[in-house]
Design a protein around this motif. Structure first.
Motif, PDB file in Angstrom:
ATOM      1  N   UNK A 111      -4.212  34.906   1.831  1.00 32.98           N
ATOM      2  CA  UNK A 111      -4.900  35.156   0.648  1.00 32.98           C
ATOM      3  C   UNK A 111      -5.544  34.148   0.316  1.00 32.98           C
ATOM      4  N   UNK A 112      -5.057  32.696   0.445  1.00 29.30           N
ATOM      5  CA  UNK A 112      -5.711  31.513   0.284  1.00 29.30           C
ATOM      6  C   UNK A 112      -6.883  31.042   1.159  1.00 29.30           C
ATOM      7  N   UNK A 113      -6.625  31.574   2.363  1.00 32.17           N
ATOM      8  CA  UNK A 113      -7.842  31.097   3.568  1.00 32.17           C
ATOM      9  C   UNK A 113      -7.384  31.570   4.776  1.00 32.17           C
ATOM     10  N   UNK A 114      -7.821  33.037   4.961  1.00 38.68           N
ATOM     11  CA  UNK A 114      -7.401  33.678   6.296  1.00 38.68           C
ATOM     12  C   UNK A 114      -8.056  33.023   7.350  1.00 38.68           C
ATOM     13  N   UNK A 115      -9.025  32.069   7.469  1.00 42.35           N
ATOM     14  CA  UNK A 115      -9.664  31.516   8.602  1.00 42.35           C
ATOM     15  C   UNK A 115      -8.775  30.039   8.955  1.00 42.35           C
ATOM     16  N   UNK A 116      -7.723  29.727   8.025  1.00 35.86           N
ATOM     17  CA  UNK A 116      -6.982  28.349   8.373  1.00 35.86           C
ATOM     18  C   UNK A 116      -6.236  28.450   9.500  1.00 35.86           C
ATOM     19  N   UNK A 117      -6.138  27.339  10.322  1.00 29.85           N
ATOM     20  CA  UNK A 117      -5.423  27.203  11.358  1.00 29.85           C
ATOM     21  C   UNK A 117      -3.992  27.785  11.220  1.00 29.85           C
ATOM     22  N   UNK A 118      -3.405  28.259  12.234  1.00 29.68           N
ATOM     23  CA  UNK A 118      -1.884  28.534  11.786  1.00 29.68           C
ATOM     24  C   UNK A 118      -0.845  27.445  12.557  1.00 29.68           C
ATOM     25  N   UNK A 119      -0.666  26.604  11.500  1.00 26.23           N
ATOM     26  CA  UNK A 119       0.383  25.471  11.925  1.00 26.23           C
ATOM     27  C   UNK A 119       1.841  25.808  12.104  1.00 26.23           C
ATOM     28  N   UNK A 120       2.165  27.127  11.820  1.00 25.54           N
ATOM     29  CA  UNK A 120       3.580  27.702  11.594  1.00 25.54           C
ATOM     30  C   UNK A 120       3.721  28.802  12.481  1.00 25.54           C
ATOM     31  N   UNK A 121       3.287  28.672  13.958  1.00 23.49           N
ATOM     32  CA  UNK A 121       3.503  29.595  14.731  1.00 23.49           C
ATOM     33  C   UNK A 121       4.909  29.820  15.103  1.00 23.49           C
ATOM     34  N   UNK A 181       2.794  35.387  14.622  1.00 24.74           N
ATOM     35  CA  UNK A 181       1.966  34.841  15.725  1.00 24.74           C
ATOM     36  C   UNK A 181       0.566  34.919  15.810  1.00 24.74           C
ATOM     37  N   UNK A 182       0.009  34.120  15.935  1.00 21.59           N
ATOM     38  CA  UNK A 182      -1.689  34.155  15.934  1.00 21.59           C
ATOM     39  C   UNK A 182      -2.275  32.863  15.718  1.00 21.59           C
ATOM     40  N   UNK A 239       5.089  33.166  18.860  1.00 23.21           N
ATOM     41  CA  UNK A 239       6.048  33.971  19.649  1.00 23.21           C
ATOM     42  C   UNK A 239       5.560  35.359  19.813  1.00 23.21           C
ATOM     43  N   UNK A 240       5.510  35.811  20.896  1.00 27.06           N
ATOM     44  CA  UNK A 240       5.022  36.926  21.310  1.00 27.06           C
ATOM     45  C   UNK A 240       5.677  38.234  20.377  1.00 27.06           C
ATOM     46  N   UNK A 241       4.951  38.975  19.746  1.00 27.08           N
ATOM     47  CA  UNK A 241       5.124  39.879  18.846  1.00 27.08           C
ATOM     48  C   UNK A 241       6.030  39.649  17.645  1.00 27.08           C
ATOM     49  N   UNK A 264       9.359  34.993  24.348  1.00 23.26           N
ATOM     50  CA  UNK A 264       8.178  34.364  24.930  1.00 23.26           C
ATOM     51  C   UNK A 264       7.256  33.588  23.783  1.00 23.26           C
ATOM     52  N   UNK A 265       6.851  32.263  24.511  1.00 25.15           N
ATOM     53  CA  UNK A 265       6.063  31.650  23.516  1.00 25.15           C
ATOM     54  C   UNK A 265       4.686  31.602  24.035  1.00 25.15           C
ATOM     55  N   UNK A 266       3.839  31.959  23.409  1.00 20.06           N
ATOM     56  CA  UNK A 266       2.357  31.935  23.954  1.00 20.06           C
ATOM     57  C   UNK A 266       1.434  30.948  23.340  1.00 20.06           C
ATOM     58  N   UNK A 267       0.790  30.167  24.411  1.00 20.18           N
ATOM     59  CA  UNK A 267       0.060  28.971  24.053  1.00 20.18           C
ATOM     60  C   UNK A 267      -1.204  29.354  22.929  1.00 20.18           C
ATOM     61  N   UNK A 268      -0.768  28.622  21.900  1.00 19.92           N
ATOM     62  CA  UNK A 268      -2.093  28.758  20.678  1.00 19.92           C
ATOM     63  C   UNK A 268      -1.899  29.962  19.776  1.00 19.92           C
ATOM     64  N   UNK A 269      -0.953  30.675  20.154  1.00 20.42           N
ATOM     65  CA  UNK A 269      -0.259  32.115  19.559  1.00 20.42           C
ATOM     66  C   UNK A 269       0.848  31.834  18.703  1.00 20.42           C
TER      67      UNK A 269
END
Length: 186
Positions: A55-65, A44-45, A38-40, A31-36
């Protein structure tokens, strides 16, 4: 939703809750969750989940969902003596009939009736790939004679619209407006 075999389609879906290994387990569905993502799945995030990137930047957007890989690459690797099965390179969705790496940045992939992904970049493979086969990294990351680095380990995406994905679903690419830009490494 399934369609004729000549349409680009999903041939396998995979996920893993752990960052400990590169490979992911094949599933009947994900299941793909919008903005997150693959569920579990460990990746995902809304923000980066890769331990090195955290470690480099925990606040960076996840472009590799979501990681997608063309089955044609698996065919090429097998012919070169590197048998790899769907999910072993860490991809969530294995496709056939669509040349993912040549699609432009921002391409929308519609999968089945509901799910939509937006391509963010090329996967930047790491040495952990060699845990599957020695020298496998050189098969998916090499240089052209002009020095250009070639990445052939799939593409990354973010989830735009939620949906359940199963093998056999059709994949339809919707190109972004011109001018198109190539996928950068992410």
């Amino acid at each position: 939703m399934t369609h004729p075999a000549d349409s680009p389609q999903v041939i396998a879906v995979s996920s893993s809750t752990s960052h400990d290994t590169i490979d992911k387990t094949n599933r009947d569905s994900i299941t793909l969750l919008a903005g997150i993502g693959v569920e579990a799945d460990a990746h995902a995030g809304a923000t980066v989940q890769n331990p090195w990137k955290v470690r480099l930047d925990p606040t960076a957007p996840n472009l590799s969902q979501v990681h997608l890989l063309a089955a044609e690459l698996l065919d090429t690797l097998a012919q070169a003596g590197y048998p790899v099965t769907p999910g072993q390179l860490g991809e969530n969705i294995t496709t056939r009939g669509i040349t993912l790496e040549t699609l432009p940045h921002g391409t929308l992939l519609h999968i089945g009736d509901d799910a939509v992904l937006r391509l963010t970049g090329l996967r930047d493979p790491c040495r952990r790939i060699n845990s599957l086969h020695p020298r496998l990294l050189k098969q998916v990351l090499h240089r052209h004679q002009d020095g250009t680095l070639v990445r052939r380990a799939g593409v990354m995406a973010v989830v735009v619209a939620t949906g359940r994905i199963t093998p056999g679903m059709t994949v339809h690419a919707e190109l972004p407006p011109l001018p198109h830009t190539p996928l950068p490494p992410v």
